[in-house]
Design an enzyme around this catalytic site. Structure first.
Site, PDB file in Angstrom:
ATOM      1  N   GLY A 162      -9.654   3.843  -6.121  1.00 35.78           N
ATOM      2  CA  GLY A 162      -9.683   3.441  -4.729  1.00 35.78           C
ATOM      3  C   GLY A 162     -10.965   2.862  -4.183  1.00 35.78           C
ATOM      4  O   GLY A 162     -10.982   2.420  -3.037  1.00 35.78           O
ATOM      5  N   GLU A 169     -10.294   7.104 -11.417  1.00 38.26           N
ATOM      6  CA  GLU A 169      -9.471   6.027 -11.963  1.00 38.26           C
ATOM      7  C   GLU A 169      -9.729   4.696 -11.259  1.00 38.26           C
ATOM      8  O   GLU A 169      -8.863   4.173 -10.562  1.00 38.26           O
ATOM      9  CB  GLU A 169      -8.000   6.405 -11.807  1.00 38.26           C
ATOM     10  CG  GLU A 169      -7.626   7.637 -12.587  1.00 38.26           C
ATOM     11  CD  GLU A 169      -6.287   8.204 -12.184  1.00 38.26           C
ATOM     12  OE1 GLU A 169      -5.666   8.885 -13.022  1.00 38.26           O
ATOM     13  OE2 GLU A 169      -5.849   7.972 -11.036  1.00 38.26           O
ATOM     14  N   GLY A 216      -9.733   0.926 -10.659  1.00 44.09           N
ATOM     15  CA  GLY A 216      -9.031  -0.252 -11.173  1.00 44.09           C
ATOM     16  C   GLY A 216      -9.669  -1.482 -10.565  1.00 44.09           C
ATOM     17  O   GLY A 216     -10.445  -2.199 -11.196  1.00 44.09           O
ATOM     18  N   ARG A 217      -9.404  -1.643  -9.254  1.00 42.30           N
ATOM     19  CA  ARG A 217      -9.902  -2.815  -8.525  1.00 42.30           C
ATOM     20  C   ARG A 217     -11.412  -3.011  -8.694  1.00 42.30           C
ATOM     21  O   ARG A 217     -11.877  -4.114  -8.968  1.00 42.30           O
ATOM     22  CB  ARG A 217      -9.579  -2.610  -7.044  1.00 42.30           C
ATOM     23  CG  ARG A 217      -9.869  -3.821  -6.179  1.00 42.30           C
ATOM     24  CD  ARG A 217      -9.798  -3.441  -4.701  1.00 42.30           C
ATOM     25  NE  ARG A 217      -8.600  -2.748  -4.313  1.00 42.30           N
ATOM     26  CZ  ARG A 217      -7.475  -3.320  -3.909  1.00 42.30           C
ATOM     27  NH1 ARG A 217      -7.388  -4.617  -3.844  1.00 42.30           N
ATOM     28  NH2 ARG A 217      -6.420  -2.584  -3.574  1.00 42.30           N
ATOM     29  N   ARG A 219      -0.920 -11.461  -2.750  1.00 41.20           N
ATOM     30  CA  ARG A 219      -1.576 -10.425  -1.942  1.00 41.20           C
ATOM     31  C   ARG A 219      -1.732 -10.788  -0.469  1.00 41.20           C
ATOM     32  O   ARG A 219      -1.752  -9.914   0.373  1.00 41.20           O
ATOM     33  CB  ARG A 219      -2.931 -10.023  -2.564  1.00 41.20           C
ATOM     34  CG  ARG A 219      -2.751  -9.382  -3.946  1.00 41.20           C
ATOM     35  CD  ARG A 219      -4.010  -8.720  -4.474  1.00 41.20           C
ATOM     36  NE  ARG A 219      -4.366  -7.551  -3.712  1.00 41.20           N
ATOM     37  CZ  ARG A 219      -5.321  -7.497  -2.801  1.00 41.20           C
ATOM     38  NH1 ARG A 219      -6.047  -8.572  -2.549  1.00 41.20           N
ATOM     39  NH2 ARG A 219      -5.561  -6.387  -2.142  1.00 41.20           N
ATOM     40  N   TYR A 233      -0.116  -8.167   1.916  1.00 39.57           N
ATOM     41  CA  TYR A 233      -1.057  -7.289   2.643  1.00 39.57           C
ATOM     42  C   TYR A 233      -1.967  -8.028   3.617  1.00 39.57           C
ATOM     43  O   TYR A 233      -2.960  -7.448   4.075  1.00 39.57           O
ATOM     44  CB  TYR A 233      -1.999  -6.556   1.662  1.00 39.57           C
ATOM     45  CG  TYR A 233      -1.396  -6.063   0.381  1.00 39.57           C
ATOM     46  CD1 TYR A 233      -0.449  -5.039   0.378  1.00 39.57           C
ATOM     47  CD2 TYR A 233      -1.788  -6.592  -0.844  1.00 39.57           C
ATOM     48  CE1 TYR A 233       0.077  -4.578  -0.820  1.00 39.57           C
ATOM     49  CE2 TYR A 233      -1.258  -6.132  -2.036  1.00 39.57           C
ATOM     50  CZ  TYR A 233      -0.323  -5.125  -2.017  1.00 39.57           C
ATOM     51  OH  TYR A 233       0.193  -4.668  -3.194  1.00 39.57           O
ATOM     52  N   CYS A 248       8.645 -22.583  -2.407  1.00 32.77           N
ATOM     53  CA  CYS A 248       9.512 -23.027  -1.323  1.00 32.77           C
ATOM     54  C   CYS A 248       9.664 -21.888  -0.315  1.00 32.77           C
ATOM     55  O   CYS A 248      10.722 -21.243  -0.237  1.00 32.77           O
ATOM     56  CB  CYS A 248      10.848 -23.444  -1.909  1.00 32.77           C
ATOM     57  SG  CYS A 248      11.800 -24.383  -0.739  1.00 32.77           S
ATOM     58  N   GLU A 249       8.586 -21.596   0.401  1.00 33.48           N
ATOM     59  CA  GLU A 249       8.569 -20.471   1.327  1.00 33.48           C
ATOM     60  C   GLU A 249       7.341 -20.593   2.239  1.00 33.48           C
ATOM     61  O   GLU A 249       6.225 -20.768   1.746  1.00 33.48           O
ATOM     62  CB  GLU A 249       8.503 -19.174   0.499  1.00 33.48           C
ATOM     63  CG  GLU A 249       8.395 -17.946   1.321  1.00 33.48           C
ATOM     64  CD  GLU A 249       8.930 -16.706   0.583  1.00 33.48           C
ATOM     65  OE1 GLU A 249       9.746 -16.821  -0.349  1.00 33.48           O
ATOM     66  OE2 GLU A 249       8.502 -15.617   0.966  1.00 33.48           O
ATOM     67  N   TYR A 306      -5.032  -7.014  -9.409  1.00 37.26           N
ATOM     68  CA  TYR A 306      -3.724  -7.135  -8.747  1.00 37.26           C
ATOM     69  C   TYR A 306      -3.333  -8.587  -8.465  1.00 37.26           C
ATOM     70  O   TYR A 306      -2.659  -8.868  -7.477  1.00 37.26           O
ATOM     71  CB  TYR A 306      -3.695  -6.305  -7.457  1.00 37.26           C
ATOM     72  CG  TYR A 306      -4.037  -4.849  -7.693  1.00 37.26           C
ATOM     73  CD1 TYR A 306      -3.180  -4.018  -8.403  1.00 37.26           C
ATOM     74  CD2 TYR A 306      -5.240  -4.308  -7.233  1.00 37.26           C
ATOM     75  CE1 TYR A 306      -3.502  -2.694  -8.648  1.00 37.26           C
ATOM     76  CE2 TYR A 306      -5.578  -2.981  -7.475  1.00 37.26           C
ATOM     77  CZ  TYR A 306      -4.702  -2.178  -8.186  1.00 37.26           C
ATOM     78  OH  TYR A 306      -5.015  -0.864  -8.428  1.00 37.26           O
TER      79      TYR A 306
HETATM   80  N1  LLP Z   1      -5.009   5.832  -9.594  1.00 32.90           N
HETATM   81  C1  LLP Z   1      -3.821   5.865  -8.979  1.00 32.90           C
HETATM   82  C2  LLP Z   1      -2.994   7.046  -9.105  1.00 32.90           C
HETATM   83  C3  LLP Z   1      -3.382   4.772  -8.222  1.00 32.90           C
HETATM   84  O1  LLP Z   1      -2.211   4.826  -7.610  1.00 32.90           O
HETATM   85  C4  LLP Z   1      -4.207   3.619  -8.143  1.00 32.90           C
HETATM   86  C5  LLP Z   1      -3.769   2.447  -7.390  1.00 32.90           C
HETATM   87  C6  LLP Z   1      -5.436   3.631  -8.804  1.00 32.90           C
HETATM   88  C7  LLP Z   1      -5.809   4.763  -9.527  1.00 32.90           C
HETATM   89  C8  LLP Z   1      -6.376   2.461  -8.796  1.00 32.90           C
HETATM   90  O2  LLP Z   1      -6.836   2.192  -7.512  1.00 32.90           O
HETATM   91  P1  LLP Z   1      -7.963   1.078  -7.309  1.00 32.90           P
HETATM   92  O3  LLP Z   1      -9.256   1.598  -7.876  1.00 32.90           O
HETATM   93  O4  LLP Z   1      -7.516  -0.139  -8.026  1.00 32.90           O
HETATM   94  O5  LLP Z   1      -8.017   0.877  -5.847  1.00 32.90           O
HETATM   95  N2  LLP Z   1      -1.362  -3.749  -5.342  1.00 32.90           N
HETATM   96  C9  LLP Z   1      -2.285  -3.256  -4.355  1.00 32.90           C
HETATM   97  C10 LLP Z   1      -3.026  -2.026  -4.819  1.00 32.90           C
HETATM   98  C11 LLP Z   1      -2.112  -0.906  -5.169  1.00 32.90           C
HETATM   99  C12 LLP Z   1      -2.866   0.267  -5.717  1.00 32.90           C
HETATM  100  C13 LLP Z   1      -1.957   1.233  -6.339  1.00 32.90           C
HETATM  101  N3  LLP Z   1      -2.599   2.350  -6.930  1.00 32.90           N
HETATM  102  C14 LLP Z   1      -3.265  -4.374  -3.988  1.00 32.90           C
HETATM  103  O6  LLP Z   1      -3.128  -5.474  -4.504  1.00 32.90           O
HETATM  104  O7  LLP Z   1      -4.159  -4.176  -3.163  1.00 32.90           O
END
Ligand code: LLP
Length: 432
Positions: free
Chosen positions: A249, A291, A293-294, A331, A335, A362-363, A391
């Protein structure tokens, strides 16, 4: 100009990414094109790994949340960097296995894992399940028994926290499809049930408050609530968690108005809060996992497009249409996500053209960004959208039967294809 330190420009005023001339890369690979700065990905993985070890202790560390960008090469990089992963589907697990990732260091998430996924994951030697519900606990226990495996699990607990993020990507509040809530007492029942499962080894708890979170307090609150919960369970059932996984997050800077989150400082702040809370309550300090990701891949990514139709709606606004759109980046449509857009071909020129950058689907909602100010484009210019590493590729679709762009990795001055460009034949591959 730049919001990321891997973005610059040549003397001739061409945008560079990871030290490479973006217009030359666009010529070599065609557009739309996802670029990924491998060195930046590795740098981020190392920063998380080092800071977590330093502040939480030697066994703590990051798990790369592979939903942010999932393709074989990224799991190889995680493996080479010696970090674990989070997977949320049979498909992500399959990709990790195909990349030779040792999935004993993988955590399987998801609020509705199918039986086939549970069976496949146990057969593959998955390290841990992050169990989301009582029903799933029972299913995993039964499948573990069938395969005669003592399966390690964490429990997904909902701490009841407002993460101050877009509600579509917030998960920590009580009313969530994920996990079992402390506030409703279901988390307590969940833990009791897990402790009674003969074929499961309960290793601890997991929580995730949301994504694109900038306020470090949110993670400190999560620690506070989760440790209080662990203490309650210890008093009731004499069980102490070995692991506390705080999820992902950490927010990322997409535009200049976003703050720059200091990874090391945020981790240190959370560690200080954890230490204090464990001292206060007498709970043994657990191993901490996170965890991200982003924050590992977002600014390691850039998408290049070619400018097509440029039109002005008299008395309204300007439109710049590019050769991709919501298929490779949904995105904004989902969002209202903000992005920095630059005219890569004219990066040295003053930005003086305000327009909406739109895709070719087409949107009407097929918009990459509204009201951007870029150097006045001409048809054929290369247009760059920054910070698209998370993402974007992983959420891409074939809407309008548009093939997905390739992913090209940049490392140490070299470039190579990690994911090939789809062809029309790929798009109809499963049509019978
Ligand atoms: N761990 C869990 C259990 C999660 O559900 C997520 C993200 C992460 C880790 C990784 O979070 P991050 O560090 O990436 O913020 N598609 C959306 C984001 C959805 C996130 C879902 N879960 C977007 O494009 O903003």
């Amino acid at each position: 100009m730049a919001i990321c330190d891997n973005v610059g420009k040549t003397e001739a005023g061409i945008l560079t990414f990871a030290g490479r001339n973006t217009v030359e890369l666009a010529e070599k690979y065609g557009t739309p094109l996802y670029l990924m700065d491998e060195d930046k990905i590795r740098e981020k993985m190392r920063r998380y790994k080092n800071a977590m070890k330093e502040y939480f202790g030697p066994e703590s560390g990051p798990l790369y949340a592979s939903k942010a960008a999932s393709f074989k090469r990224i799991y190889e990089i995680a493996k080479e960097e010696g970090i674990g992963i989070d997977v949320v589907s049979g498909g992500e697990l399959y990709t990790a296995l195909a990349a030779g990732f040792d999935v004993s260091n993988a955590f399987f998430h998801g609020n509705n894992k199918t039986y086939d996924e549970i069976k496949f994951a146990i057969e593959s030697g998955i390290g841990y399940f992050v169990v989301d519900s009582l029903k799933e606990l029972d299913e995993i226990n039964r499948e573990a028994e069938r395969q005669k495996v003592k399966q390690k699990v964490l429990l997904r607990i909902t701490p009841g926290i407002d993460s101050h993020t877009n509600k579509k990507i917030a998960t920590g509040n009580v009313d969530s499809k994920f996990g079992m809530a402390i506030a409703t007492y279901q988390a307590h029942e969940f833990t009791y049930a897990a402790l009674r499962c003969e074929w499961l080894e309960l290793c601890g708890y997991h929580c995730h408050v949301g994504s694109q979170v900038f306020v470090a307090d949110v993670f400190e609150d999560a620690v506070d609530i989760m440790i209080d919960f662990a203490v309650e369970i210890k008093e009731k059932y004499d069980y102490e968690p070995q692991i506390l996984n705080l999820g992902g997050g950490f927010g990322v800077r997409y535009v200049k108005s976003h703050p720059e989150l200091d990874i090391e400082k945020s981790i240190r702040d959370v560690a200080v809060a954890l230490e204090a809370k464990c001292n206060e309550t007498g709970l043994t300090k657990p191993i901490i996992l996170m965890e991200p990701g982003r924050s590992i891949v977002a600014d390691a990514g850039m998408t290049l497009y070619t400018a097509g139709v440029i039109k002005q709606i008299t008395s309204f606004k300007n439109y710049l249409a590019i050769d991709g759109g919501m298929g490779d980046n949904p995105r904004f449509a989902l969002y209202d996500a903000e992005y920095t857009v630059l005219n890569a071909s004219r990066a040295g020129k003053h930005p003086d053209y305000i327009c909406s950058v739109v895709g070719k689907c087409c949107e009407s909602g097929d918009i990459i960004q509204e009201g951007v100010n870029i150097a006045k484009p001409q048809k054929g210019d290369i247009i760059a959208v920054l910070t698209t590493g998370a993402y974007n590729y992983s959420m891409a679709s074939n809407y309008n039967r548009i093939p997905k762009p390739p992913v090209v990795m940049l490392s140490g001055g070299e470039d190579y294809v990690a994911v090939k460009r789809e062809t029309y034949a790929d798009v109809i591959r499963n049509d019978v």
